[in-house]
Design a protein around this motif. Structure first.
Motif, PDB file in Angstrom:
ATOM      1  N   GLN A  43       9.258 -19.135 -30.782  1.00  0.00           N
ATOM      2  CA  GLN A  43       8.290 -19.968 -31.501  1.00  0.00           C
ATOM      3  C   GLN A  43       7.547 -20.885 -30.531  1.00  0.00           C
ATOM      4  O   GLN A  43       6.328 -21.028 -30.597  1.00  0.00           O
ATOM      5  CB  GLN A  43       9.011 -20.791 -32.565  1.00  0.00           C
ATOM      6  CG  GLN A  43       8.116 -21.769 -33.296  1.00  0.00           C
ATOM      7  CD  GLN A  43       8.908 -22.743 -34.162  1.00  0.00           C
ATOM      8  OE1 GLN A  43      10.106 -22.948 -33.962  1.00  0.00           O
ATOM      9  NE2 GLN A  43       8.231 -23.346 -35.112  1.00  0.00           N
ATOM     10  N   LEU A  44       8.294 -21.503 -29.622  1.00  0.00           N
ATOM     11  CA  LEU A  44       7.687 -22.439 -28.676  1.00  0.00           C
ATOM     12  C   LEU A  44       6.787 -21.753 -27.645  1.00  0.00           C
ATOM     13  O   LEU A  44       5.842 -22.350 -27.147  1.00  0.00           O
ATOM     14  CB  LEU A  44       8.779 -23.230 -27.945  1.00  0.00           C
ATOM     15  CG  LEU A  44       9.546 -24.237 -28.788  1.00  0.00           C
ATOM     16  CD1 LEU A  44      10.756 -24.769 -28.022  1.00  0.00           C
ATOM     17  CD2 LEU A  44       8.634 -25.381 -29.226  1.00  0.00           C
ATOM     18  N   THR A  45       7.089 -20.504 -27.322  1.00  0.00           N
ATOM     19  CA  THR A  45       6.320 -19.812 -26.281  1.00  0.00           C
ATOM     20  C   THR A  45       5.187 -18.946 -26.826  1.00  0.00           C
ATOM     21  O   THR A  45       4.376 -18.437 -26.037  1.00  0.00           O
ATOM     22  CB  THR A  45       7.244 -18.945 -25.395  1.00  0.00           C
ATOM     23  OG1 THR A  45       7.951 -18.014 -26.218  1.00  0.00           O
ATOM     24  CG2 THR A  45       8.227 -19.811 -24.626  1.00  0.00           C
ATOM     25  N   LYS A  46       5.105 -18.787 -28.139  1.00  0.00           N
ATOM     26  CA  LYS A  46       4.035 -17.975 -28.714  1.00  0.00           C
ATOM     27  C   LYS A  46       2.677 -18.618 -28.381  1.00  0.00           C
ATOM     28  O   LYS A  46       2.389 -19.741 -28.779  1.00  0.00           O
ATOM     29  CB  LYS A  46       4.195 -17.861 -30.227  1.00  0.00           C
ATOM     30  CG  LYS A  46       3.181 -16.932 -30.857  1.00  0.00           C
ATOM     31  CD  LYS A  46       3.433 -16.749 -32.328  1.00  0.00           C
ATOM     32  CE  LYS A  46       2.424 -15.768 -32.880  1.00  0.00           C
ATOM     33  NZ  LYS A  46       2.624 -15.540 -34.303  1.00  0.00           N
ATOM     34  N   GLY A  47       1.870 -17.908 -27.623  1.00  0.00           N
ATOM     35  CA  GLY A  47       0.547 -18.391 -27.223  1.00  0.00           C
ATOM     36  C   GLY A  47       0.584 -19.460 -26.142  1.00  0.00           C
ATOM     37  O   GLY A  47      -0.454 -20.008 -25.770  1.00  0.00           O
ATOM     38  N   LEU A  48       1.771 -19.740 -25.621  1.00  0.00           N
ATOM     39  CA  LEU A  48       1.910 -20.814 -24.629  1.00  0.00           C
ATOM     40  C   LEU A  48       1.179 -20.501 -23.323  1.00  0.00           C
ATOM     41  O   LEU A  48       0.531 -21.373 -22.747  1.00  0.00           O
ATOM     42  CB  LEU A  48       3.386 -21.103 -24.354  1.00  0.00           C
ATOM     43  CG  LEU A  48       3.688 -22.228 -23.362  1.00  0.00           C
ATOM     44  CD1 LEU A  48       3.078 -23.547 -23.825  1.00  0.00           C
ATOM     45  CD2 LEU A  48       5.197 -22.373 -23.177  1.00  0.00           C
ATOM     46  N   TYR A  49       1.277 -19.269 -22.867  1.00  0.00           N
ATOM     47  CA  TYR A  49       0.624 -18.917 -21.595  1.00  0.00           C
ATOM     48  C   TYR A  49      -0.873 -19.230 -21.655  1.00  0.00           C
ATOM     49  O   TYR A  49      -1.422 -19.845 -20.735  1.00  0.00           O
ATOM     50  CB  TYR A  49       0.850 -17.440 -21.260  1.00  0.00           C
ATOM     51  CG  TYR A  49       0.118 -17.017 -20.009  1.00  0.00           C
ATOM     52  CD1 TYR A  49       0.568 -17.418 -18.754  1.00  0.00           C
ATOM     53  CD2 TYR A  49      -1.033 -16.244 -20.085  1.00  0.00           C
ATOM     54  CE1 TYR A  49      -0.117 -17.051 -17.607  1.00  0.00           C
ATOM     55  CE2 TYR A  49      -1.721 -15.880 -18.939  1.00  0.00           C
ATOM     56  CZ  TYR A  49      -1.250 -16.281 -17.707  1.00  0.00           C
ATOM     57  OH  TYR A  49      -1.935 -15.921 -16.566  1.00  0.00           O
ATOM     58  N   GLU A  50      -1.528 -18.837 -22.720  1.00  0.00           N
ATOM     59  CA  GLU A  50      -2.966 -19.076 -22.855  1.00  0.00           C
ATOM     60  C   GLU A  50      -3.277 -20.577 -22.861  1.00  0.00           C
ATOM     61  O   GLU A  50      -4.237 -21.022 -22.243  1.00  0.00           O
ATOM     62  CB  GLU A  50      -3.518 -18.419 -24.128  1.00  0.00           C
ATOM     63  CG  GLU A  50      -3.524 -16.897 -24.090  1.00  0.00           C
ATOM     64  CD  GLU A  50      -2.168 -16.267 -24.416  1.00  0.00           C
ATOM     65  OE1 GLU A  50      -1.220 -16.988 -24.792  1.00  0.00           O
ATOM     66  OE2 GLU A  50      -2.049 -15.041 -24.266  1.00  0.00           O
ATOM     67  N   ARG A  51      -2.451 -21.357 -23.567  1.00  0.00           N
ATOM     68  CA  ARG A  51      -2.678 -22.810 -23.620  1.00  0.00           C
ATOM     69  C   ARG A  51      -2.479 -23.467 -22.259  1.00  0.00           C
ATOM     70  O   ARG A  51      -3.237 -24.352 -21.870  1.00  0.00           O
ATOM     71  CB  ARG A  51      -1.754 -23.455 -24.662  1.00  0.00           C
ATOM     72  CG  ARG A  51      -2.112 -23.068 -26.094  1.00  0.00           C
ATOM     73  CD  ARG A  51      -1.370 -23.892 -27.131  1.00  0.00           C
ATOM     74  NE  ARG A  51       0.070 -23.923 -26.996  1.00  0.00           N
ATOM     75  CZ  ARG A  51       0.905 -23.049 -27.560  1.00  0.00           C
ATOM     76  NH1 ARG A  51       0.431 -22.058 -28.296  1.00  0.00           N
ATOM     77  NH2 ARG A  51       2.202 -23.181 -27.408  1.00  0.00           N
TER      78      ARG A  51
END
Length: 136
Positions: A43-51
């Motif tokens: 949950q915490l890493t979903k889309g984190l790389y892009e952000r």
């Protein structure tokens, strides 16, 4: 193009992670999997790389801070538990987003509530406990 870059990042991260974990004990490697595959970490890493990249960073990662075997598990110190952090990586800093604790005696994964100084039991793939309990 975005999907290709994401795929390259995922493959590259997997290769790097595999090489980074070569020196760690088998139990530490499984503890990493317990954390990284938990619903909360996902949950915490979903889309984190892009952000992170959008904010000028390079990546994110899960790092082992302390373990029961700091000599075989390159960590910063001894602990009765495996202690991890989820962090973002920037050129000048590594802010921590969350801390996770895997207790090998209780066979439980926790997220550390730093604000209230307590551990909160969280879900994880219990099938990984069989692998954790195996001696190699």
């Amino acid at each position: 193009m975005k999907n290709i870059l994401l795929l390259i990042f995922i493959v590259g991260s997997s290769i790097y992670q595999s090489k980074a974990q070569v020196k760690e004990s088998y139990k530490a490697q499984i503890a990493y999997k317990i954390v990284e595959t938990s619903p909360r970490c996902k949950q915490l890493t979903k889309g984190l790389y892009e952000r992170v990249v959008k904010n000028g960073g390079t990546s994110y990662g899960v790092m082992l801070e302390s373990s029961p075997n700091p000599k075989t598990d390159p960590s910063q110190g001894y602990s009765k538990t495996f202690n991890f952090n989820l962090h973002e990586s920037y050129a000048d800093r590594m802010p921590i987003l969350a801390r996770f604790v895997f207790d090998p005696k209780k066979k439980q994964l926790y997220e550390e509530d730093v604000l209230n100084d307590k551990l909160i039991a969280i879900a994880f793939d219990k099938k990984l406990l069989k692998r954790f309990n195996k001696t190699r």
